[in-house]
Design a protein around this motif. Sequence first.
Motif, PDB file in Angstrom:
ATOM      1  N   ARG A   1      -8.569   3.274  33.213  1.00  0.00           N
ATOM      2  CA  ARG A   1      -7.903   3.442  34.513  1.00  0.00           C
ATOM      3  C   ARG A   1      -6.850   4.529  34.417  1.00  0.00           C
ATOM      4  N   PRO A   2      -6.744   5.392  35.435  1.00  0.00           N
ATOM      5  CA  PRO A   2      -5.644   6.370  35.423  1.00  0.00           C
ATOM      6  C   PRO A   2      -4.339   5.643  35.721  1.00  0.00           C
ATOM      7  N   VAL A   3      -3.286   5.974  34.963  1.00  0.00           N
ATOM      8  CA  VAL A   3      -2.022   5.261  35.183  1.00  0.00           C
ATOM      9  C   VAL A   3      -0.886   6.165  35.657  1.00  0.00           C
TER      10      VAL A   3
ATOM     11  N   LEU B   1      -8.952   9.045  45.575  1.00  0.00           N
ATOM     12  CA  LEU B   1      -7.906   9.272  46.578  1.00  0.00           C
ATOM     13  C   LEU B   1      -6.532   8.865  46.036  1.00  0.00           C
ATOM     14  N   ALA B   2      -6.481   7.762  45.295  1.00  0.00           N
ATOM     15  CA  ALA B   2      -5.192   7.303  44.745  1.00  0.00           C
ATOM     16  C   ALA B   2      -4.600   8.383  43.835  1.00  0.00           C
ATOM     17  N   VAL B   3      -5.455   9.073  43.065  1.00  0.00           N
ATOM     18  CA  VAL B   3      -4.961  10.149  42.200  1.00  0.00           C
ATOM     19  C   VAL B   3      -4.430  11.300  43.069  1.00  0.00           C
ATOM     20  N   ALA B   4      -5.183  11.631  44.132  1.00  0.00           N
ATOM     21  CA  ALA B   4      -4.733  12.703  45.039  1.00  0.00           C
ATOM     22  C   ALA B   4      -3.383  12.352  45.658  1.00  0.00           C
ATOM     23  N   LEU B   5      -3.220  11.114  46.062  1.00  0.00           N
ATOM     24  CA  LEU B   5      -1.944  10.693  46.663  1.00  0.00           C
ATOM     25  C   LEU B   5      -0.823  10.740  45.616  1.00  0.00           C
TER      26      LEU B   5
ATOM     27  N   ARG C   1       3.774   7.111  38.598  1.00  0.00           N
ATOM     28  CA  ARG C   1       2.914   5.992  38.183  1.00  0.00           C
ATOM     29  C   ARG C   1       1.978   5.673  39.334  1.00  0.00           C
ATOM     30  N   LEU C   2       0.687   5.542  39.030  1.00  0.00           N
ATOM     31  CA  LEU C   2      -0.251   5.276  40.125  1.00  0.00           C
ATOM     32  C   LEU C   2      -0.058   3.885  40.700  1.00  0.00           C
ATOM     33  N   SER C   3       0.513   2.970  39.915  1.00  0.00           N
ATOM     34  CA  SER C   3       0.773   1.631  40.469  1.00  0.00           C
ATOM     35  C   SER C   3       1.784   1.733  41.617  1.00  0.00           C
TER      36      SER C   3
END
Length: 344
Positions: free
Chosen positions: A195-197, A320-324, A337-339
């Motif tokens: 998972r990307p973090v 999309l979460a990475v883009a955001l 942090r992606l969380s």
Amino acid sequence: MSTHKTLNIALIGAGRIGSFHAESIARRIPNAKLIAVADPAPGAARRLADRLGCETAHTDPAALWRDPDVHAVLIATPARFHTPLAEAAAEAGKHVFCEKPMALTLAEADRVIAAARANGVQLQVGFNRRWDRAFADGRAAIDAGRIGTPQLLRSLTRDPGPWGGDPAKVPLWTIFYETLIHDFDTLLWLNPGARPVEVTAIADALVRPDAKAAGHIDTAVVTIRFDNGAIAVAEANFSALYGYDIRGEVFGSAGMVTMGDVRTSSLRVFDAQGVSASTFRMDTLHFPDAYTAQIQHFTDSVLQGRPHAGPGGADARAALAVALGCIASIQQNRAVRLSDVTQG
Ligand SMILES: NC(=O)c1ccc[n+]([C@@H]2O[C@H](COP(=O)([O-])OP(=O)(O)OC[C@H]3O[C@@H](n4cnc5c(N)ncnc54)[C@H](O)[C@@H]3O)[C@@H](O)[C@H]2O)c1
């Protein structure tokens, strides 16, 4: 198992990529039929439908929801329309193939995923790189353990130049939402199970510095940390003068895979000027076979009544979460942090 032998697909959005998809459906995919085209631009749907021998053209995509002969839709409109159209199509019981990005917010992504699930329709997203032979073989080599544990990943997109767009017409953050979203999906897909973090992004207007003050961005570099320790780099630029340049690389504890080639074929010409090769330009779509393969797979999956094995709603949401995260990183000038992004 569907009772149909042919999948009737309606195209929504008869622009550049939609026209290519329509041609694939009409001419390159034997068990699919282009049954209608919808586009609000005057004459656009009719012109494309006529060219491909399709009878029905609409200016309002909503006409498709009421048509029982439409089994599936392919959405190829500008990005901001993807979510409402995908949601409405799913609610009308139509299977959905949606161009990237499927959504521009996580809440929108969740709505599309929920609508597809609630209505029992397939939802596939146009991350076409996964269908390119080299990228697919690269993932298979990683799955087979040939490069060991992924440690460094790289993905880049350099669009063919000279870039002739109007910066004022490029929606804010397009480089993340529409260009690098491909690289984010590729990197997540090539590091299976991880998972990307955390993401860090830097960006600039190097192609059109004159438009920087108005918020234009045409160049970006992103680093992504994964929970398996791997570190990835994605980069994009809007204007590669030598042609469309899309490449990927995964370096692991036991080796490396590299994917993508700027050349259209392995041909090299040796002459008095030196060595040259032809490259993908503005007018030659990169990965034409991959564009078609993804729709062939969608068609077969729907007709056979089995879940597709391509990128779906959850993959679109993850990219999309990475883009955001990148947008937040630029705005806050720090690693994000992606969380923090996914939990609002
Ligand atoms: N997967 C890929 O590699 C890839 C490549 C190119 C484009 N795309 C994506 O495809 C989408 C379209 O890109 P394009 O370059 O073809 O754009 P485009 O501007 O050439 O075409 C968009 C078309 O959609 C029509 N349209 C606008 N609003 C509509 C609506 N509400 N309903 C129906 N039609 C509508 C426009 O009139 C136009 O004809 C974008 O999201 C883009 O990111 C993906």
